[in-house]
Motif scaffolding. Structure first.
Motif, PDB file in Angstrom:
ATOM      1  N   LEU A  97       0.841  -1.277  -0.044  1.00  0.00           N
ATOM      2  CA  LEU A  97      -0.129   0.181  -0.068  1.00  0.00           C
ATOM      3  C   LEU A  97       0.893   1.255   0.022  1.00  0.00           C
ATOM      4  O   LEU A  97       0.642   2.218  -0.821  1.00  0.00           O
ATOM      5  N   LEU A  98       1.870   1.289   0.855  1.00  0.00           N
ATOM      6  CA  LEU A  98       2.627   2.452   0.987  1.00  0.00           C
ATOM      7  C   LEU A  98       3.255   2.877  -0.395  1.00  0.00           C
ATOM      8  O   LEU A  98       3.493   4.086  -0.838  1.00  0.00           O
ATOM      9  N   HIS A  99       3.732   1.942  -0.900  1.00  0.00           N
ATOM     10  CA  HIS A  99       4.551   1.948  -2.334  1.00  0.00           C
ATOM     11  C   HIS A  99       3.783   2.466  -3.331  1.00  0.00           C
ATOM     12  O   HIS A  99       3.810   3.423  -4.216  1.00  0.00           O
ATOM     13  N   SER A 100       2.401   1.930  -3.212  1.00  0.00           N
ATOM     14  CA  SER A 100       1.586   2.062  -4.474  1.00  0.00           C
ATOM     15  C   SER A 100       0.722   3.360  -4.377  1.00  0.00           C
ATOM     16  O   SER A 100       0.415   3.960  -5.351  1.00  0.00           O
ATOM     17  N   ILE A 101       0.722   3.840  -3.186  1.00  0.00           N
ATOM     18  CA  ILE A 101      -0.088   4.988  -2.847  1.00  0.00           C
ATOM     19  C   ILE A 101       0.675   6.411  -3.175  1.00  0.00           C
ATOM     20  O   ILE A 101       0.090   7.544  -3.141  1.00  0.00           O
ATOM     21  N   ASP A 102       1.995   6.110  -3.357  1.00  0.00           N
ATOM     22  CA  ASP A 102       2.917   7.418  -3.462  1.00  0.00           C
ATOM     23  C   ASP A 102       2.496   8.207  -4.551  1.00  0.00           C
ATOM     24  O   ASP A 102       2.575   7.593  -5.566  1.00  0.00           O
ATOM     25  N   PRO A 103       2.054   9.492  -4.440  1.00  0.00           N
ATOM     26  CA  PRO A 103       1.515  10.101  -5.731  1.00  0.00           C
ATOM     27  C   PRO A 103       2.630  10.752  -6.558  1.00  0.00           C
ATOM     28  O   PRO A 103       2.422  11.038  -7.716  1.00  0.00           O
ATOM     29  N   LEU A 104       3.808  10.613  -6.018  1.00  0.00           N
ATOM     30  CA  LEU A 104       4.988  10.969  -6.936  1.00  0.00           C
ATOM     31  C   LEU A 104       5.594   9.861  -7.666  1.00  0.00           C
ATOM     32  O   LEU A 104       6.561  10.025  -8.422  1.00  0.00           O
ATOM     33  N   ASN A 105       4.980   8.775  -7.495  1.00  0.00           N
ATOM     34  CA  ASN A 105       5.389   7.471  -8.245  1.00  0.00           C
ATOM     35  C   ASN A 105       4.364   7.091  -9.268  1.00  0.00           C
ATOM     36  O   ASN A 105       3.473   6.043  -8.896  1.00  0.00           O
ATOM     37  N   PHE A 112       2.566  10.074 -18.493  1.00  0.00           N
ATOM     38  CA  PHE A 112       2.545  10.950 -19.620  1.00  0.00           C
ATOM     39  C   PHE A 112       1.715  12.273 -19.058  1.00  0.00           C
ATOM     40  O   PHE A 112       1.960  13.445 -19.386  1.00  0.00           O
ATOM     41  N   LEU A 113       0.689  12.116 -18.233  1.00  0.00           N
ATOM     42  CA  LEU A 113       0.029  13.145 -17.640  1.00  0.00           C
ATOM     43  C   LEU A 113       0.738  14.347 -16.832  1.00  0.00           C
ATOM     44  O   LEU A 113       0.903  15.497 -17.090  1.00  0.00           O
ATOM     45  N   ILE A 114       1.912  13.715 -15.912  1.00  0.00           N
ATOM     46  CA  ILE A 114       2.698  14.606 -15.259  1.00  0.00           C
ATOM     47  C   ILE A 114       3.852  15.318 -16.142  1.00  0.00           C
ATOM     48  O   ILE A 114       3.928  16.554 -15.884  1.00  0.00           O
ATOM     49  N   SER A 115       4.114  14.557 -16.934  1.00  0.00           N
ATOM     50  CA  SER A 115       5.453  15.149 -17.973  1.00  0.00           C
ATOM     51  C   SER A 115       4.686  16.372 -18.840  1.00  0.00           C
ATOM     52  O   SER A 115       5.212  17.237 -19.122  1.00  0.00           O
ATOM     53  N   LEU A 116       3.372  15.913 -19.372  1.00  0.00           N
ATOM     54  CA  LEU A 116       2.755  16.672 -20.311  1.00  0.00           C
ATOM     55  C   LEU A 116       2.587  18.267 -19.443  1.00  0.00           C
ATOM     56  O   LEU A 116       2.689  19.152 -20.110  1.00  0.00           O
ATOM     57  N   PHE A 117       2.305  18.191 -18.147  1.00  0.00           N
ATOM     58  CA  PHE A 117       2.143  19.427 -17.184  1.00  0.00           C
ATOM     59  C   PHE A 117       3.493  19.959 -17.082  1.00  0.00           C
ATOM     60  O   PHE A 117       3.503  21.154 -17.531  1.00  0.00           O
ATOM     61  N   PHE A 118       4.485  19.318 -17.010  1.00  0.00           N
ATOM     62  CA  PHE A 118       5.725  19.986 -16.742  1.00  0.00           C
ATOM     63  C   PHE A 118       6.306  20.628 -18.181  1.00  0.00           C
ATOM     64  O   PHE A 118       7.060  21.715 -18.248  1.00  0.00           O
ATOM     65  N   THR A 160      10.419  13.347 -18.587  1.00  0.00           N
ATOM     66  CA  THR A 160       9.894  14.747 -18.659  1.00  0.00           C
ATOM     67  C   THR A 160      11.328  15.499 -19.468  1.00  0.00           C
ATOM     68  O   THR A 160      11.174  15.998 -20.385  1.00  0.00           O
ATOM     69  N   LEU A 161      12.620  15.218 -18.880  1.00  0.00           N
ATOM     70  CA  LEU A 161      13.837  15.585 -19.317  1.00  0.00           C
ATOM     71  C   LEU A 161      14.170  15.145 -20.890  1.00  0.00           C
ATOM     72  O   LEU A 161      14.563  15.836 -21.592  1.00  0.00           O
ATOM     73  N   VAL A 162      14.088  13.733 -20.917  1.00  0.00           N
ATOM     74  CA  VAL A 162      14.560  13.190 -22.261  1.00  0.00           C
ATOM     75  C   VAL A 162      13.504  13.479 -23.362  1.00  0.00           C
ATOM     76  O   VAL A 162      14.141  13.417 -24.505  1.00  0.00           O
ATOM     77  N   PHE A 163      12.171  13.418 -22.837  1.00  0.00           N
ATOM     78  CA  PHE A 163      11.218  13.806 -24.255  1.00  0.00           C
ATOM     79  C   PHE A 163      11.058  15.332 -24.547  1.00  0.00           C
ATOM     80  O   PHE A 163      10.507  15.561 -25.418  1.00  0.00           O
ATOM     81  N   PHE A 164      11.436  16.048 -23.529  1.00  0.00           N
ATOM     82  CA  PHE A 164      11.114  17.568 -23.611  1.00  0.00           C
ATOM     83  C   PHE A 164      11.778  18.040 -25.124  1.00  0.00           C
ATOM     84  O   PHE A 164      11.011  18.934 -25.559  1.00  0.00           O
TER      85      PHE A 164
END
Length: 328
Positions: A97-105, A112-118, A160-164
């Motif tokens: 649970l602790l691993h899966s719930i981490d919102p930054l992972n 794609f959603l995180i990277s697209l925002f950045f 994010t950095l590689v595909f920017f």
């Protein structure tokens, strides 16, 4: 204008179909050489092409309220689906649970959603630079990122950095550039580039994870100056095949054009179908090369279904946090 819009919608539908197909055959590639090379071929350009289109349509980034708008469009659905995936992985697959719930992972394709925002936010400083300087700096950062082990899948920082640079190229492109790609000479070159790449993959084996852009160079062995050159080579290959793909896209409206307007729904929802398939006995039955026809047909059906108006009407309150009535 209509042809231009149809062109991009056509491209997006074909790309999301390739995304679904690639995810279906993923579990088969280790034991099937042909599927492995098809998988590599698809991953050479299908996400970069999506990223390039996203950059092309990010030209309004400096408008007032733009960042807030894309945060609502991308980050809120991210947290919603991250929560849904967390429940799925913990209750169905038994993950920690602790691993899966981490919102930054980010779970699975949610990166794609995180990277697209950045990427959209990164346009603010990069757009103030000379185009060549901005592109050169973005490629330098993308290559240099691989030398740092802490730059990985966490927060989707590596991707994010590689595909920017691909996103930035799309931002700089104009509709005239895409018009040039679809002329006959460019289409001939594009088709030749794609065919040559596909054939070459049968004689030039490599770790397919290089195409993901999510790992540091240390994940592939010894880290040296050659590692950066390898990434530079993949940049070149990605751009050639991506432009080759765009050269073959029909410009006029097709029977699937409208479905290309709802690829966001397919991207977010198809994972549950893929995961259910991978957890079923069907996966062990479909291991031979003949199964590729089955995967292709199923991918088409799933893509058509998830991009339908009916599914949009049902899922829109969760994905877009609003609702529209189903048209008769």
């Amino acid at each position: 204008m209509n042809e231009r819009n149809s062109y991009f919608d056509n491209a997006k539908f074909i790309l999301i179909l390739l995304v679904v197909f690639g995810h279906f055959i993923r579990s088969m590639i280790e034991d099937n050489y042909i599927m492995m090379n098809i998988y590599k071929f698809i991953y050479t350009f299908h996400m970069p092409a999506f990223i390039l289109i996203s950059g092309f349509f990010a030209k309004g980034f400096n408008k007032q309220g733009y960042v807030k708008k894309i945060a609502k469009k991308l980050i809120l659905p991210y947290f919603i689906f991250h929560g849904i995936y967390t429940v799925y992985y913990v209750l169905i697959k038994g993950d920690n649970l602790l691993h899966s719930i981490d919102p930054l992972n980010p779970h699975w394709s949610l990166w794609f959603l995180i990277s697209l925002f950045f990427w959209n936010v990164m346009l603010i400083p990069f757009s103030k630079l000379n185009k060549l300087v901005a592109l050169g700096l973005s490629f330098f950062i993308g290559i240099a990122a691989g030398y740092f082990d802490f730059i990985s899948n966490y927060l989707s920082l590596s991707r994010t950095l590689v595909f920017f640079p691909i996103f930035l190229i799309g931002f700089y492109l104009k509709k005239e550039h895409f018009a040039m790609m679809t002329k006959l000479p460019a289409r001939s070159l594009g088709a030749s580039a794609l065919l040559l790449t596909f054939v070459t993959y049968f004689y030039l084996p490599f770790e397919y994870e290089w195409l993901f852009g999510s790992m540091p160079y240390s994940a592939f062995g010894e880290t040296d100056i050659f590692s950066g050159l390898v990434r530079l080579g993949f940049y070149f290959l990605t751009l050639i095949t991506t432009f080759g793909f765009f050269s073959l896209i029909p410009k006029k409206r097709q029977f699937f054009t409208e479905w290309g307007t709802r690829t966001f729904y397919v991207y977010l929802l198809h994972g549950f179908i893929i995961q259910s398939f991978r957890d079923s006995e069907l996966e062990s039955w479909l291991t031979e090369i003949e199964s590729i026809t089955v995967f292709a047909i199923v991918s088409i059906v799933v893509t058509f279904l998830l991009s339908s108006r009916f599914v949009k009407t049902i899922a829109q309150p969760i994905i877009e946090l609003r609702a529209t009535m189903l048209k008769k």
